[in-house]
Design an enzyme around this catalytic site. Structure first.
Site, PDB file in Angstrom:
ATOM      1  N   SER A   1       0.889  -1.044  -0.054  1.00  0.00           N
ATOM      2  CA  SER A   1      -0.030  -0.024  -0.078  1.00  0.00           C
ATOM      3  C   SER A   1       1.115   1.119   0.054  1.00  0.00           C
ATOM      4  O   SER A   1       2.070   1.131   0.188  1.00  0.00           O
ATOM      5  CB  SER A   1      -0.853  -0.118   1.133  1.00  0.00           C
ATOM      6  OG  SER A   1      -0.081   0.304   2.268  1.00  0.00           O
ATOM      7  N   LYS A   2       0.426   2.371  -0.193  1.00  0.00           N
ATOM      8  CA  LYS A   2       1.013   3.683  -0.467  1.00  0.00           C
ATOM      9  C   LYS A   2       1.767   3.637   0.892  1.00  0.00           C
ATOM     10  O   LYS A   2       2.993   4.606   0.821  1.00  0.00           O
ATOM     11  CB  LYS A   2      -0.120   4.934  -0.237  1.00  0.00           C
ATOM     12  CG  LYS A   2      -1.148   4.431  -1.323  1.00  0.00           C
ATOM     13  CD  LYS A   2      -2.050   5.842  -1.292  1.00  0.00           C
ATOM     14  CE  LYS A   2      -3.677   5.240  -1.449  1.00  0.00           C
ATOM     15  NZ  LYS A   2      -3.825   5.321  -2.924  1.00  0.00           N
ATOM     16  N   ARG A   3       1.609   3.185   1.861  1.00  0.00           N
ATOM     17  CA  ARG A   3       2.336   3.689   3.153  1.00  0.00           C
ATOM     18  C   ARG A   3       3.578   3.031   3.201  1.00  0.00           C
ATOM     19  O   ARG A   3       4.426   3.219   4.115  1.00  0.00           O
ATOM     20  CB  ARG A   3       1.461   3.412   4.427  1.00  0.00           C
ATOM     21  CG  ARG A   3       0.231   4.181   4.180  1.00  0.00           C
ATOM     22  CD  ARG A   3      -0.665   3.828   5.575  1.00  0.00           C
ATOM     23  NE  ARG A   3      -0.585   4.630   6.407  1.00  0.00           N
ATOM     24  CZ  ARG A   3      -1.577   4.696   7.339  1.00  0.00           C
ATOM     25  NH1 ARG A   3      -2.884   4.182   7.136  1.00  0.00           N
ATOM     26  NH2 ARG A   3      -1.336   5.782   8.361  1.00  0.00           N
ATOM     27  N   ASP A   4       3.608   1.820   2.557  1.00  0.00           N
ATOM     28  CA  ASP A   4       4.846   0.921   2.684  1.00  0.00           C
ATOM     29  C   ASP A   4       6.258   1.500   2.131  1.00  0.00           C
ATOM     30  O   ASP A   4       6.074   2.346   1.274  1.00  0.00           O
ATOM     31  CB  ASP A   4       4.639  -0.737   1.976  1.00  0.00           C
ATOM     32  CG  ASP A   4       3.640  -1.397   2.581  1.00  0.00           C
ATOM     33  OD1 ASP A   4       3.748  -1.303   4.014  1.00  0.00           O
ATOM     34  OD2 ASP A   4       2.605  -1.731   1.908  1.00  0.00           O
TER      35      ASP A   4
ATOM     36  N   LEU B   1       6.407   4.370  -3.405  1.00  0.00           N
ATOM     37  CA  LEU B   1       5.879   5.417  -4.279  1.00  0.00           C
ATOM     38  C   LEU B   1       6.846   5.671  -5.252  1.00  0.00           C
ATOM     39  O   LEU B   1       7.972   5.841  -5.015  1.00  0.00           O
ATOM     40  CB  LEU B   1       5.856   6.572  -2.941  1.00  0.00           C
ATOM     41  CG  LEU B   1       4.388   7.028  -2.551  1.00  0.00           C
ATOM     42  CD1 LEU B   1       3.486   5.962  -2.292  1.00  0.00           C
ATOM     43  CD2 LEU B   1       4.540   8.005  -1.395  1.00  0.00           C
TER      44      LEU B   1
END
Length: 462
Positions: free
Chosen positions: A231-234, A238
RNA sequence: GUCCCUAUCGUCUAGUCUGGUCUAGGACACUACCCUUUCACGGUAAGAACCGGGGUUCGAAUCCCCGUGGGGACGCCA
């Protein structure tokens, strides 16, 4: 067969992450491989969560990775096309039109202020364990999904679903299918997380009397550590992060292509033209892949090593400027010479500022642990004194690596020592580090004055 | 809970469709050694996998079934 038309349809509700990038890439590759059309469509029906900043990140990231779109929002040299507008927020009239078709066919009804899509079949009510409530089920025939990667998949769609919210806006399933019809999409290449939605989509295609496109559900990218999809937070998720860190886009593209696809055999590093030539849907894997930042870094190093020196220097320069790394007013020739030493040694552009710090001025850090280690063996003070004396002599030719090497070697030989007896201690004295490019190259670039000053300053602290 | 997808070294994968050439190949990571001016690069070597059980077959990593593991979906998010 009609020409291939594929689309990448992101929604600007968050930063552009690696999974989205790979979905975009597989669509782009398939379009380029088949000589088809790559369409960018912005799915911004959720007004609450959309933002222009995220939209810009999508455009920037696609451009950075080298994925140009043939049809879509007009940005730079990309975009345009006959099936616009390409932002769903501007297509409300089209959705109304298609809604009327379903209404006329008796396939919709209103409930709680929203418009629902009506499945065909007998109805009954059951208690749903997951949602902890009574739901109305419809007995329907299984929907057949023709998937280029997974083969034929059947899934029963057994509940009516909302197609227009009570606020009057259409929902994803509806706009997605309507646009795929209106834009004459032939292949829907998307993440496997959409596979269970696909039965809804097939039901809609059928209700519109349109043959569904070929689907291709690609495996997901799993997070490096722990369970679940990335997910974007991993860490490493990005795309703009790689851009910021000085990764080469070709390396990023090569790496993520290989996460779920390969041409068979042992090939890994491939130019993009080669990937375009070899890419095909049936060769895409069916199982999820775990992200690995070490392998990604390795791929980046391979590309860095292969870069022409002038390009490497240009990238380094751009990185230094973006990060405001001071170079003490170094001119182009000096900067280039330093980069020539660094290029074969480093794994990533981001290592450069620390790796080359001592080239830009006298204010560079010293690795105290390495210093203590270098001073612990032999007679460092004596070696440095000898070196200073030798380098001070006009006979020391600072213009040549080989001359400097010969000079130090003769110094060593005269005392029954080796080059290494001078190398380690001189390196720490002149660079503050225990590792780096060849010592003689460093001495040559730094020049006699700076080298002597640093050596003397260092000796004075002992 | 229901449904769908999936399963080869720690990780990415080749091989699976078209069963025998697989004592299962490559890459990343790890370890050792070589190269060497430190560090990288490079080279060599080592360890490391066909999820389990049934079945089909002369023969199964490969085909089938059942388990189990992993993943996803089940929103008036996309």
């Amino acid at each position: 067969m009609s020409p291939v038309r594929v689309r990448f349809a992101p929604s600007p509700t968050g930063f552009f992450h690696i999974g989205s990038a790979r979905t975009a890439l597989f669509n782009w590759l398939y379009a380029r491989h088949t000589g088809g059309t790559f369409i960018l469509r912005i799915e911004d029906t959720d007004k609450e969560r959309n933002s222009d900043e995220f939209l810009r990140v999508i455009y920037d990231s696609l451009a950075w990775l080298g994925m140009n779109w043939d049809e879509g929002p007009r940005v730079g040299a990309n975009g345009g096309g006959d099936f616009g507008p390409y932002r769903q927020s501007e297509r409300a009239h089209i959705y109304r039109e298609y809604l009327e078709k379903l209404r006329a066919a008796g396939r919709t009804y209103e409930k709680d202020g929203a418009t629902w899509f009506k499945l065909l079949g007998e109805r009954h009510t059951v208690f749903d364990e997951h949602r902890k409530k009574e739901v109305e089920k419809v007995k329907t025939a299984p929907m057949v999904i023709d998937d280029a990667i997974r083969g034929r998949v059947e899934r029963v769609e057994d509940e009516d679903f909302v197609i227009f919210r009570s606020d009057g806006n259409p929902v994803f399933h509806f706009v997605n299918v309507v646009d795929d019809i209106a834009m004459k999409i032939t292949h829907v290449i998307r993440g496997e997380d959409h596979l269970s939605n696909t039965s809804k989509h097939v039901a809609l295609f059928e209700a519109f009397g349109v043959k569904p496109p070929v689907f291709a559900h690609i495996p997901l990218i799993l997070k490096q550590n722990g369970p679940g999809k990335m997910s974007k937070r991993d860490q490493g998720a990005l795309i703009e992060e790689y851009q910021r860190r000085g990764y080469l886009p070709e390396a990023v593209v090569n790496f993520i292509t290989l996460l779920g696809w390969n041409p068979g055999g042992d090939r890994e590093k491939m130019p993009i033209e080669e990937i375009v030539r070899l890419f095909d849907l049936p060769a895409v894997n069916q199982s999820n892949a775990r992200f690995d930042d070490k392998k990604m870094a390795h791929m980046n190093m391979l590309y860095l090593l292969a870069l022409p020196p002038a390009e490497f220097t240009a990238k380094a320069r751009a990185y230094f400027e973006a990060r405001k790394v001071a170079t003490g007013g170094a001119d182009d020739a000096y900067f280039e010479a330093v980069m020539a030493l660094a290029q074969p040694k480093i794994k990533g552009i981001e290592e450069l500022p620390a790796y080359t710090a001592y080239f830009w001025g006298e204010d560079y850090p010293t690795d105290e642990k390495a210093k203590a280690k270098a001073l612990a063996k032999g007679e460092p003070k004596a070696r440095l004194a000898e070196l200073i004396e030798a380098l001070r002599s006009p006979a020391a030719d600072f213009a040549s690596d080989t001359a400097l090497e010969a000079l130090i070697k003769s110094l060593a030989e005269a005392r029954g020592l080796g080059f290494g007896d001078y190398q380690g201690v001189a390196r720490i004295a002149v660079t503050g580090l225990s590792a780096g490019p060849s010592l003689t190259s460093i001495l040559r670039l730094l020049g006699r004055e700076r080298v002597l000053a640093r050596l003397e300053r260092f000796v004075a602290t002992l």
